[in-house]
Write an enzyme that holds these catalytic residues in place. Structure first.
Site, PDB file in Angstrom:
ATOM      1  N   ASP A  26     -27.091  27.640 -26.083  1.00 59.44           N
ATOM      2  CA  ASP A  26     -26.139  27.230 -27.121  1.00 59.44           C
ATOM      3  C   ASP A  26     -26.891  27.092 -28.432  1.00 59.44           C
ATOM      4  O   ASP A  26     -28.035  26.617 -28.457  1.00 59.44           O
ATOM      5  CB  ASP A  26     -25.446  25.911 -26.787  1.00 59.44           C
ATOM      6  CG  ASP A  26     -24.307  25.611 -27.769  1.00 59.44           C
ATOM      7  OD1 ASP A  26     -23.249  26.256 -27.657  1.00 59.44           O
ATOM      8  OD2 ASP A  26     -24.497  24.764 -28.666  1.00 59.44           O
ATOM      9  N   GLU A  28     -26.486  26.024 -32.755  1.00 59.69           N
ATOM     10  CA  GLU A  28     -25.730  25.485 -33.880  1.00 59.69           C
ATOM     11  C   GLU A  28     -26.274  26.156 -35.130  1.00 59.69           C
ATOM     12  O   GLU A  28     -27.494  26.319 -35.274  1.00 59.69           O
ATOM     13  CB  GLU A  28     -25.870  23.967 -33.970  1.00 59.69           C
ATOM     14  CG  GLU A  28     -25.299  23.210 -32.770  1.00 59.69           C
ATOM     15  CD  GLU A  28     -23.800  23.399 -32.590  1.00 59.69           C
ATOM     16  OE1 GLU A  28     -23.108  23.624 -33.610  1.00 59.69           O
ATOM     17  OE2 GLU A  28     -23.324  23.332 -31.439  1.00 59.69           O
ATOM     18  N   HIS A 184     -20.876  19.813 -30.029  1.00 53.34           N
ATOM     19  CA  HIS A 184     -21.536  20.477 -31.149  1.00 53.34           C
ATOM     20  C   HIS A 184     -22.962  19.992 -31.350  1.00 53.34           C
ATOM     21  O   HIS A 184     -23.570  20.254 -32.390  1.00 53.34           O
ATOM     22  CB  HIS A 184     -20.717  20.368 -32.443  1.00 53.34           C
ATOM     23  CG  HIS A 184     -19.308  20.844 -32.282  1.00 53.34           C
ATOM     24  ND1 HIS A 184     -19.011  22.127 -31.871  1.00 53.34           N
ATOM     25  CD2 HIS A 184     -18.118  20.212 -32.427  1.00 53.34           C
ATOM     26  CE1 HIS A 184     -17.698  22.257 -31.777  1.00 53.34           C
ATOM     27  NE2 HIS A 184     -17.135  21.113 -32.103  1.00 53.34           N
ATOM     28  N   ASP A 189     -23.902  20.651 -25.407  1.00 53.61           N
ATOM     29  CA  ASP A 189     -23.025  21.775 -25.074  1.00 53.61           C
ATOM     30  C   ASP A 189     -23.674  22.700 -24.042  1.00 53.61           C
ATOM     31  O   ASP A 189     -22.988  23.260 -23.175  1.00 53.61           O
ATOM     32  CB  ASP A 189     -22.671  22.564 -26.334  1.00 53.61           C
ATOM     33  CG  ASP A 189     -21.646  21.845 -27.202  1.00 53.61           C
ATOM     34  OD1 ASP A 189     -21.196  20.757 -26.806  1.00 53.61           O
ATOM     35  OD2 ASP A 189     -21.304  22.364 -28.285  1.00 53.61           O
TER      36      ASP A 189
END
EC number: 3.1.13.-
Length: 229
Positions: A26, A28, A184, A189
């Site tokens: 994951d 960001e 997030h 996540d």
């Protein structure tokens, strides 16, 4: 007798996904353009398979990342993910360090599992894969273990299994706890996505959907031929 000989063929990770080593990812970011927008956070979790053929989360790594030189920073993206890129407590590292650390962990796991190549598993995987591949290209880190375009998308898999494509909804369907306040965060996540992917793979096994009867018969034929040689 080796461990691989003692454990049934279909209960070995290297045989579950055609030699691929699945790695949950994951990211960001500061936007949607992997070539131009900053990669700000990255987390990854490798998987292992027990002797009964059930998948479990294994090793993990997590990096806060400094924006690469000239990167676009979209304020709306920062507002969405809550990242303060100027906060010294982030402990951010360079893309080079993050990608190097990721690849080292993945290659070790891939080797230990006797897999041929790694494959990214993510929720809406094309997004995460694009940022990992763009960062790898920018930094010039060699020996990228990941397939260049293959991926397992848990949004698609959850849509098939539960009729849900949003991560929180899919986790709820699988009875996996999900704290919206921690959403997030790349690490959180990734942890939820890893649990979701493992649940779907293991649930399919429990339902009798794997190994598929045709592939099981084919494997028996292959074993018989090898024994006869």
């Amino acid at each position: 007798m080796s461990d691989s000989q003692e454990i049934p063929y279909h209960n070995q990770l290297k045989n579950r996904f055609r030699g691929y080593f699945p790695v949950i990812i994951d990211v960001e970011t500061a936007g949607f353009d992997a070539k131009k927008d900053a990669l700000l956070e990255l987390a990854a979790i490798t998987l292992k398979m027990d002797e009964n053929g059930y998948l479990h989360p294994d090793q993990k790594c997590h990096f806060h990342i400094e924006p690469f030189e000239g990167a676009n920073i979209n304020p709306e993206s920062l507002k969405f993910n809550g990242i303060d890129i100027h906060n010294p407590l982030r402990g951010a590292v360079s893309e080079l360090n993050a990608i190097t650390g990721l690849f080292q962990m993945v290659r070790r796991g891939q080797k230990d599992a006797d897999c041929q190549r790694s494959i990214i598993v993510a929720h809406n995987a094309a997004f995460d894969q694009s940022f990992v591949m763009a960062a790898a290209e920018r930094t010039g880190v060699k020996r990228n273990p990941f397939h260049p375009f293959g991926m397992f998308d848990t949004a698609s898999l959850a849509g098939l299994m539960f009729g849900q494509t949003v991560l929180v909804k899919a986790c709820q369907a699988a009875k996996i706890p999900f704290d919206g306040k921690q959403a997030h965060s790349a690490l959180y996540d990734t942890e939820r996505t890893a649990k979701l992917f493992c649940y779907m793979v293991n649930h399919l096994k429990d339902l009798g959907g794997f190994p598929h009867i045709a592939s099981e018969l084919e494997q028996e034929k292959t074993t018989e031929k090898e024994t006869a040689l």
